[in-house]
Design a protein around this motif. Structure first.
Motif, PDB file in Angstrom:
ATOM      1  N   ASN A 229       0.835  -1.206   0.000  1.00 56.08           N
ATOM      2  CA  ASN A 229       0.000   0.000   0.000  1.00 56.08           C
ATOM      3  C   ASN A 229       0.867   1.252   0.000  1.00 56.08           C
ATOM      4  O   ASN A 229       1.182   1.822   1.045  1.00 56.08           O
ATOM      5  CB  ASN A 229      -0.941   0.004   1.214  1.00 56.08           C
ATOM      6  CG  ASN A 229      -1.977  -1.094   1.137  1.00 56.08           C
ATOM      7  OD1 ASN A 229      -2.380  -1.498   0.052  1.00 56.08           O
ATOM      8  ND2 ASN A 229      -2.420  -1.579   2.300  1.00 56.08           N
ATOM      9  N   ILE A 230       1.265   1.662  -1.176  1.00 53.15           N
ATOM     10  CA  ILE A 230       2.021   2.903  -1.339  1.00 53.15           C
ATOM     11  C   ILE A 230       1.327   3.756  -2.397  1.00 53.15           C
ATOM     12  O   ILE A 230       0.648   3.237  -3.290  1.00 53.15           O
ATOM     13  CB  ILE A 230       3.484   2.644  -1.740  1.00 53.15           C
ATOM     14  CG1 ILE A 230       3.567   1.860  -3.064  1.00 53.15           C
ATOM     15  CG2 ILE A 230       4.229   1.905  -0.649  1.00 53.15           C
ATOM     16  CD1 ILE A 230       4.971   1.713  -3.593  1.00 53.15           C
ATOM     17  N   ALA A 231       1.477   5.060  -2.272  1.00 53.00           N
ATOM     18  CA  ALA A 231       0.867   5.972  -3.249  1.00 53.00           C
ATOM     19  C   ALA A 231       1.664   5.928  -4.550  1.00 53.00           C
ATOM     20  O   ALA A 231       2.884   6.112  -4.551  1.00 53.00           O
ATOM     21  CB  ALA A 231       0.850   7.385  -2.680  1.00 53.00           C
ATOM     22  N   LEU A 232       0.969   5.661  -5.654  1.00 59.22           N
ATOM     23  CA  LEU A 232       1.619   5.555  -6.953  1.00 59.22           C
ATOM     24  C   LEU A 232       0.957   6.480  -7.961  1.00 59.22           C
ATOM     25  O   LEU A 232      -0.258   6.644  -7.951  1.00 59.22           O
ATOM     26  CB  LEU A 232       1.542   4.117  -7.479  1.00 59.22           C
ATOM     27  CG  LEU A 232       2.406   3.049  -6.806  1.00 59.22           C
ATOM     28  CD1 LEU A 232       2.097   1.693  -7.426  1.00 59.22           C
ATOM     29  CD2 LEU A 232       3.885   3.374  -6.946  1.00 59.22           C
ATOM     30  N   PRO A 233       1.742   7.071  -8.866  1.00 58.76           N
ATOM     31  CA  PRO A 233       1.136   7.821  -9.983  1.00 58.76           C
ATOM     32  C   PRO A 233       0.323   6.861 -10.848  1.00 58.76           C
ATOM     33  O   PRO A 233       0.572   5.645 -10.840  1.00 58.76           O
ATOM     34  CB  PRO A 233       2.359   8.353 -10.752  1.00 58.76           C
ATOM     35  CG  PRO A 233       3.516   8.242  -9.815  1.00 58.76           C
ATOM     36  CD  PRO A 233       3.214   7.094  -8.897  1.00 58.76           C
TER      37      PRO A 233
ATOM     38  N   ILE B  52       3.297  -1.813  -9.439  1.00 56.44           N
ATOM     39  CA  ILE B  52       4.244  -2.590  -8.636  1.00 56.44           C
ATOM     40  C   ILE B  52       4.665  -3.823  -9.416  1.00 56.44           C
ATOM     41  O   ILE B  52       3.824  -4.609  -9.859  1.00 56.44           O
ATOM     42  CB  ILE B  52       3.616  -2.986  -7.285  1.00 56.44           C
ATOM     43  CG1 ILE B  52       3.376  -1.732  -6.427  1.00 56.44           C
ATOM     44  CG2 ILE B  52       4.515  -3.967  -6.533  1.00 56.44           C
ATOM     45  CD1 ILE B  52       2.625  -2.005  -5.138  1.00 56.44           C
ATOM     46  N   VAL B  53       5.962  -3.982  -9.601  1.00 58.19           N
ATOM     47  CA  VAL B  53       6.506  -5.161 -10.270  1.00 58.19           C
ATOM     48  C   VAL B  53       6.656  -6.300  -9.279  1.00 58.19           C
ATOM     49  O   VAL B  53       6.304  -7.445  -9.563  1.00 58.19           O
ATOM     50  CB  VAL B  53       7.883  -4.845 -10.913  1.00 58.19           C
ATOM     51  CG1 VAL B  53       8.471  -6.092 -11.570  1.00 58.19           C
ATOM     52  CG2 VAL B  53       7.775  -3.710 -11.894  1.00 58.19           C
TER      53      VAL B  53
ATOM     54  N   VAL C 159       8.954  -0.657  -8.359  1.00 55.52           N
ATOM     55  CA  VAL C 159       7.917   0.034  -9.128  1.00 55.52           C
ATOM     56  C   VAL C 159       8.447   0.323 -10.531  1.00 55.52           C
ATOM     57  O   VAL C 159       9.637   0.594 -10.713  1.00 55.52           O
ATOM     58  CB  VAL C 159       7.515   1.349  -8.420  1.00 55.52           C
ATOM     59  CG1 VAL C 159       6.535   2.146  -9.264  1.00 55.52           C
ATOM     60  CG2 VAL C 159       6.946   1.061  -7.046  1.00 55.52           C
ATOM     61  N   ALA C 160       7.566   0.243 -11.521  1.00 56.56           N
ATOM     62  CA  ALA C 160       7.959   0.556 -12.903  1.00 56.56           C
ATOM     63  C   ALA C 160       6.764   1.124 -13.651  1.00 56.56           C
ATOM     64  O   ALA C 160       5.626   1.096 -13.167  1.00 56.56           O
ATOM     65  CB  ALA C 160       8.483  -0.692 -13.608  1.00 56.56           C
TER      66      ALA C 160
END
Length: 403
Positions: free
Chosen positions: A111-115, A120-121, A155-156
């Motif tokens: 649970n992280i804030a992502l654009p 998440i890889v 992350v990618a």
């Protein structure tokens, strides 16, 4: 198990088996020039799919075994890493930690804030903490009321990951898992003691260079630089006014990392871009062209490593691997520049492979075998060459045609 490395300059695949002693033996390795990639990113799905297909067909021919799925490495300049920490309450009345509790903790770590354009890889578990006691590798079966998970989240860009998957779908290839390249490299070139005591890993490919810090048995930080062996090749091509293919030949046959390593008696014949004329240059000139770019790359690698962690506190120093590690004198120059011990990372953690296979540029593909056997159940394969894969590919083509 099959390990696949879809690189900027080449696609490589290795097939291996595990015996009753838990030793992995390489049965075959194939490599072909790749198309459709730039700096590790796919820019042409169809060309990339054809490159993967050609490589796997060659591996099938060499081993006589049909390939339906692979462990695929993944990298690219869109890669970033986030350290995250999650806390959950153990759900059982007797406070025995179950697999479900472990999964809940890992899921919370995602649970992280992502654009919106990122995904998440992989989530790499680093350690668990039970009621304040840290350093736990596997909490299942232990007792506690509070379970914490520390993880590194890779992350990618969504597009980069989807383009790799679409390339595989084009040829009816299934990915058992997509794993970050540095995890596969670590499996093939690092010793357990190095990962425990602390080590930096630099994997230089053609289009990108991955740098990571390992400590206490797991990866702590990582990043991908948009530099690689192609930088040197292009400099040679531009300064010497020749083709990329000729520049590759010169680099592979005469390349040295520093002018002091050049031989004054060697004169090199170079074809022009059209291939119609030949002129001669000294070995020292070639060395000076390469050296200028190598020093620039070393500076970038050093700066990035220092941002990830203090390399002077790592007992294992630096392990340098990948195709770029093949340049004569690069390891020694890196050791002098960084002022820490540097060794060449050779994928020796597999059995039954000769000198042609145990080369730094094969670290990802061979590491995929080890990673796959550690984390997945080996797939049953049809040892009759050719037939079933042909029908599967025809079937996929028909479905694609009428969809």
């Amino acid at each position: 198990m099959v390990g696949l490395d879809v690189g900027t300059s080449a696609v490589k695949a290795a097939l291996g088996e595990m015996n009753h002693l838990q030793e992995i033996h390489v049965l075959g390795l194939a490599q072909i020039p790749s198309a459709g990639l730039r700096k590790g990113n796919i820019i042409d799905i169809e060309s990339t799919a054809l490159s993967i297909d050609s490589c796997l067909n060659e591996l099938e021919r060499v081993t006589g075994i049909d390939i339906m799925s692979t462990i695929s490495g993944f990298s690219g300049i869109s890669i970033s890493a986030v350290n995250n920490h999650a806390v959950i309450a153990v759900g059982n009345t007797d406070y025995a930690i179950t697999e479900e509790d472990k999964e809940r903790a890992l899921h919370s770590a995602r649970n992280i804030a992502l654009p919106p354009d990122k995904t998440i890889v992989q989530v790499i578990e680093r350690q668990y903490i039970i009621d304040g006691y840290d350093g736990v590798n596997d909490p299942v079966g232990m007792v506690g009321s509070r379970l914490e998970a520390e993880a590194l989240v890779i992350v990618a860009a969504i597009a980069a990951l989807q383009n790799l998957q679409r390339s595989a779908q084009r040829i009816n290839l299934q990915f058992d898992q997509i794993a970050y390249n540095q995890l596969l490299v670590a499996e093939s070139v690092l010793m357990p003691a190095e990962k425990e005591m602390g080590v930096a890993v630099v994997d230089m490919g053609a289009g990108t260079t991955e740098v990571s810090i390992f400590n206490q048995g797991s990866i702590l930080a990582t990043s991908v630089l948009p530099i690689g062996g192609d930088y040197i090749t292009r400099d040679l091509a531009i300064v010497l006014r020749t083709s990329i293919e000729e520049a590759v030949r010169i680099k592979e046959n005469f390349g040295v990392a520093a002018p002091e390593l050049a031989d004054d008696d060697i004169i090199i014949d170079i074809h022009n871009i059209q291939g119609t004329e030949i002129r001669q240059v000294s070995h020292k000139l070639v060395a000076e062209i390469i050296s200028a770019r190598v020093l620039e790359m070393l500076e970038m690698i050093y700066t990035e490593l220092q941002q990830l962690g203090d390399i002077y506190k790592l007992a294992g120093g630096i392990v340098f691997t990948g195709g770029g590690a093949q340049l004569n004198g690069f390891v020694a120059l890196m050791e002098d520049y960084m002022d820490v011990p540097v060794r060449l990372g050779i994928p020796e953690n597999v059995k039954g492979s000769g000198a042609e296979i145990n080369r730094p540029q094969n670290s990802v593909a061979l590491g995929g075998l080890i990673y796959g056997f550690k984390n997945l159940e080996p797939a049953l394969v049809d040892t009759k060459p050719g037939v079933s894969s042909v029908f599967q590919k025809i079937n996929y083509w028909l479905k694609d045609l009428f969809s």
